[in-house]
Scaffold this motif. Structure first.
Motif, short mmCIF file in Angstrom:
data_model
loop_
_atom_site.label_atom_id
_atom_site.label_comp_id
_atom_site.label_asym_id
_atom_site.label_seq_id
_atom_site.Cartn_x
_atom_site.Cartn_y
_atom_site.Cartn_z
N MET A 112 29.36 -18.93 -36.24
CA MET A 112 29.85 -19.84 -35.21
C MET A 112 31.29 -19.49 -34.82
O MET A 112 31.61 -19.37 -33.64
N LEU A 113 32.14 -19.32 -35.81
CA LEU A 113 33.54 -19.00 -35.52
C LEU A 113 33.70 -17.62 -34.90
O LEU A 113 34.41 -17.45 -33.91
N ALA A 114 33.02 -16.62 -35.47
CA ALA A 114 33.15 -15.25 -34.96
C ALA A 114 32.57 -15.12 -33.56
O ALA A 114 33.21 -14.56 -32.66
N ALA A 115 31.36 -15.62 -33.35
CA ALA A 115 30.72 -15.50 -32.03
C ALA A 115 31.48 -16.28 -30.98
O ALA A 115 31.67 -15.82 -29.86
N GLY A 116 31.92 -17.49 -31.33
CA GLY A 116 32.67 -18.30 -30.39
C GLY A 116 33.98 -17.63 -29.98
O GLY A 116 34.32 -17.58 -28.81
N ALA A 117 34.71 -17.09 -30.97
CA ALA A 117 35.98 -16.42 -30.68
C ALA A 117 35.75 -15.17 -29.84
O ALA A 117 36.46 -14.92 -28.86
#
Length: 169
Positions: free
Chosen positions: A36-41
């Protein structure tokens, strides 16, 4: 950022759910959060870079509208059948012009003379966001656009339509 957060949450939930089913809930939750954090960023940074490049490209086209007196312009999406074409919207003293970027399936420019516009209204997109603009012509054609600050666009279009050159219509 909103697009990145939305993409990250959806991707994280899907990944976490899949990993949770095959490897257990605790690993699924952890993997979902990481994705979630990696894809969103990644998506947010990519979308921001793309938006900056497109803004520079379309802002460079402003001089093309000098003879028509450019009143306002900005990023926009236009509904074209199943496609939501991304591009730039220009408002001049005589017309409303949508110029799509080259990454769309349909990449032809479209425009509506201000004299043909019967009504312009803000609209909701995806039933949630008040970012839509509906342009209705006197001939029954409807243009659906997504713009930043649709109320501002409506006011500027109405003000341009109220100029003396359109009073005889």
């Amino acid at each position: 950022l909103a697009a990145g957060a939305t993409f990250g949450v959806i991707t994280g939930l899907l990944t976490g759910g899949l990993v949770g089913v095959f490897a257990g809930p605790s690993l699924g939750i952890l993997m979902g959060l990481v994705v979630m954090l990696a894809a969103g960023a990644f998506f947010a940074v990519g979308a921001w870079c793309f938006a900056r490049v497109m803004a520079r490209t379309f802002e460079a086209a402003r001089p093309e509208f000098a003879s028509e007196t450019l009143l306002h312009d900005g990023p926009a999406n236009q509904r074209r059948g199943w496609e939501a074409a991304g591009g730039w919207l220009y408002l001049t003293k005589s017309r409303l012009v949508f110029r799509p970027h080259t990454f769309n399936v349909h990449s032809h420019e479209s425009w509506v003379p201000l004299a043909e516009i019967a009504a312009v209204r803000p609209a909701r997109t995806l039933l949630l966001f008040r970012a839509g603009l509906r342009v209705l012509t006197r001939f029954g054609r409807e243009e659906r656009l997504v713009v930043h600050e649709p109320d501002v666009w409506c006011a500027l279009i109405e003000r341009a339509r109220a100029t003396p050159q359109f009073h005889h219509l």
